[in-house]
Design a protein around this motif. Structure first.
Motif, mmCIF file in Angstrom:
data_model
loop_
_atom_site.group_PDB
_atom_site.id
_atom_site.type_symbol
_atom_site.label_atom_id
_atom_site.label_comp_id
_atom_site.label_asym_id
_atom_site.label_seq_id
_atom_site.Cartn_x
_atom_site.Cartn_y
_atom_site.Cartn_z
ATOM 1 N N ILE A 78 44.398 39.959 46.490
ATOM 2 C CA ILE A 78 45.141 39.774 45.236
ATOM 3 C C ILE A 78 46.460 40.551 45.227
ATOM 4 N N ASP A 79 46.530 41.663 45.979
ATOM 5 C CA ASP A 79 47.665 42.584 45.867
ATOM 6 C C ASP A 79 48.765 42.216 46.863
ATOM 7 N N GLN A 80 49.861 41.706 46.304
ATOM 8 C CA GLN A 80 50.965 41.230 47.136
ATOM 9 C C GLN A 80 51.508 42.318 48.070
ATOM 10 N N ASP A 102 43.751 35.733 43.710
ATOM 11 C CA ASP A 102 42.591 36.322 43.039
ATOM 12 C C ASP A 102 41.404 35.434 43.416
ATOM 13 N N VAL A 103 40.397 36.006 44.037
ATOM 14 C CA VAL A 103 39.281 35.172 44.505
ATOM 15 C C VAL A 103 38.596 34.468 43.335
ATOM 16 N N LEU A 104 38.653 35.072 42.161
ATOM 17 C CA LEU A 104 37.981 34.464 41.002
ATOM 18 C C LEU A 104 38.684 33.173 40.568
ATOM 19 N N ALA A 126 32.176 41.573 52.693
ATOM 20 C CA ALA A 126 33.271 42.275 52.011
ATOM 21 C C ALA A 126 32.867 43.668 51.557
ATOM 22 N N ASN A 127 33.893 44.501 51.421
ATOM 23 C CA ASN A 127 33.768 45.759 50.698
ATOM 24 C C ASN A 127 34.401 45.441 49.346
ATOM 25 N N LEU A 128 33.567 45.109 48.381
ATOM 26 C CA LEU A 128 34.074 44.505 47.145
ATOM 27 C C LEU A 128 34.834 45.489 46.265
ATOM 28 N N PRO A 129 35.839 44.964 45.520
ATOM 29 C CA PRO A 129 36.452 45.794 44.480
ATOM 30 C C PRO A 129 35.412 45.988 43.360
ATOM 31 N N TYR A 130 35.064 47.258 43.067
ATOM 32 C CA TYR A 130 33.897 47.510 42.216
ATOM 33 C C TYR A 130 34.055 47.042 40.771
HETATM 34 N N1 SAM Z 1 38.352 45.622 52.841
HETATM 35 C C1 SAM Z 1 39.123 46.845 52.661
HETATM 36 C C2 SAM Z 1 38.342 48.026 53.213
HETATM 37 O O1 SAM Z 1 37.119 47.888 53.325
HETATM 38 O O2 SAM Z 1 38.936 49.039 53.500
HETATM 39 C C3 SAM Z 1 39.508 47.085 51.201
HETATM 40 C C4 SAM Z 1 38.371 47.065 50.193
HETATM 41 S S1 SAM Z 1 38.837 47.594 48.580
HETATM 42 C C5 SAM Z 1 37.288 48.213 47.994
HETATM 43 C C6 SAM Z 1 38.955 46.100 47.634
HETATM 44 C C7 SAM Z 1 40.131 45.180 47.929
HETATM 45 O O3 SAM Z 1 40.025 44.032 47.084
HETATM 46 C C8 SAM Z 1 41.503 45.743 47.665
HETATM 47 O O4 SAM Z 1 42.333 45.443 48.767
HETATM 48 C C9 SAM Z 1 42.008 45.019 46.416
HETATM 49 O O5 SAM Z 1 43.407 44.879 46.346
HETATM 50 C C10 SAM Z 1 41.309 43.674 46.559
HETATM 51 N N2 SAM Z 1 41.042 42.945 45.303
HETATM 52 C C11 SAM Z 1 40.800 43.456 44.071
HETATM 53 N N3 SAM Z 1 40.542 42.481 43.183
HETATM 54 C C12 SAM Z 1 40.614 41.302 43.875
HETATM 55 C C13 SAM Z 1 40.454 39.938 43.508
HETATM 56 N N4 SAM Z 1 40.134 39.596 42.257
HETATM 57 N N5 SAM Z 1 40.621 38.979 44.451
HETATM 58 C C14 SAM Z 1 40.944 39.333 45.736
HETATM 59 N N6 SAM Z 1 41.096 40.617 46.141
HETATM 60 C C15 SAM Z 1 40.937 41.593 45.229
#
Ligand code: SAM
Length: 291
Positions: A78-80, A102-104, A126-130
């Protein structure tokens, strides 16, 4: 041989080179431990003919490990600000593609048809954005995508709720929604020290193996999920009280609710947390015609 992205030294150098500052609001906690990443990828059991979908590649730490094992990786970011960084870090991996979205909001089904044609083993890793863990997992499952499974890092507390069994305090509508579609297993507990910046909560990796068909067959999925959510609205209340107060016109339909509970063989004085998923299915089917 390229140096792994996920070492503290290389990550720091990449972040400094681009003057990158973390956005807490995007759940940016990057992994800086290659062993943990390899372990995550091991649990996905990928082969050279597999496809992998990633959510949030960050600077590409996990993407790199996936690209080394899978035939193709597609990652949604999502982050340009991360796009130029990813072009550089993933340059050695032509089988990895980043989509800025944005994956959503993304049409993942269409992406799979276009990008994974001829690949019939696809995992989401994935390591999800919490801040959006649950909406992301639910979107992926509800869209009925052709995936073998999901291996994701998330908050340990959420992993515990997803995999919870009845009559535990973690068991709730989230456990049921996910277990309806998948078989969950917590495969790793992960310390905070392997992230920059360190998150405030403990983390875990969960594997969700997608079922060939849902765990239970119900007349209406939408109504089944409505009944389960209503049943846990107030955990200390009985199932009867939750259903009468939470379902539309529940109070007027108390007789119908009592009769459905009897048909399903469930004592009205039980609490939602004691019901198995099979019992919820029987209850929702017995109630369905009345609502
Ligand atoms: N995969 C990397 C790692 O493990 O080091 C980064 C994981 S970090 C927890 C979550 C990533 O998800 C960030 O790069 C963030 O910008 C991205 N992100 C947050 N919300 C998102 C969304 N709605 N759709 C896609 N990517 C998103």
């Amino acid at each position: 041989m390229y140096k792994d992205i996920a070492t503290p030294v290389r990550t720091k150098a990449i972040l400094e080179k681009y003057g990158f500052s973390f956005k807490k609001s995007l759940g940016q906690n990057f992994l800086i431990d290659t062993n943990i990443l390899r372990n995550i990828v091991d649990h996905a059991e990928l082969s050279e003919s597999s496809g992998a979908i990633e959510v949030g590649p960050g600077i590409g730490a996990l993407t790199e490990q996936l690209a080394k094992r899978a035939k193709k990786v597609v990652a949604y970011e999502i982050d340009q600000r991360l796009l130029p960084i990813l072009s550089e870090t993933l340059e050695p991996y032509p089988n990895a593609k980043v989509i800025h979205s944005d994956v959503l909001k993304a049409n993942v089904k269409e992406m799979i048809e276009q990008e994974f044609a001829g690949i019939d083993d696809i995992m989401l890793v994935a390591n999800l954005p919490y801040y959006v863990t649950t909406p992301i997992i639910m979107k992926i499952l509800e869209e009925n995508l052709p995936l073998r499974g999901i291996v994701v890092m998330l908050q340990k507390e959420v992993a515990d709720r997803i995999s919870a069994k009845p009559s535990t305090k973690e068991y709730g509508s989230l456990s049921i929604a996910i277990q309806y579609y998948t078989v969950p297993e917590v495969v790793m507990i992960v310390p905070k020290t392997v992230f920059v910046p360190q998150p405030n909560v403990d983390s875990a990796v969960i594997r969700l193996t997608i079922r060939q068909k849902p765990l239970v067959e119900v007349k209406s999925e939408e109504f089944f999920f409505r009944v389960t959510r209503a049943s846990f609205a107030q955990r200390r209340k009985t199932i009867l009280n939750n259903l009468t107060s939470q379902l539309d016109n529940g109070k007027e339909k108390k007789e119908a609710i009592l009769s459905a509970l009897q048909t399903a063989g469930i004592e009205p004085s039980r609490r939602g947390e004691s019901l198995s998923i099979e019992e919820f299915a029987a209850l929702s089917d017995a109630l369905y015609e009345s609502f």
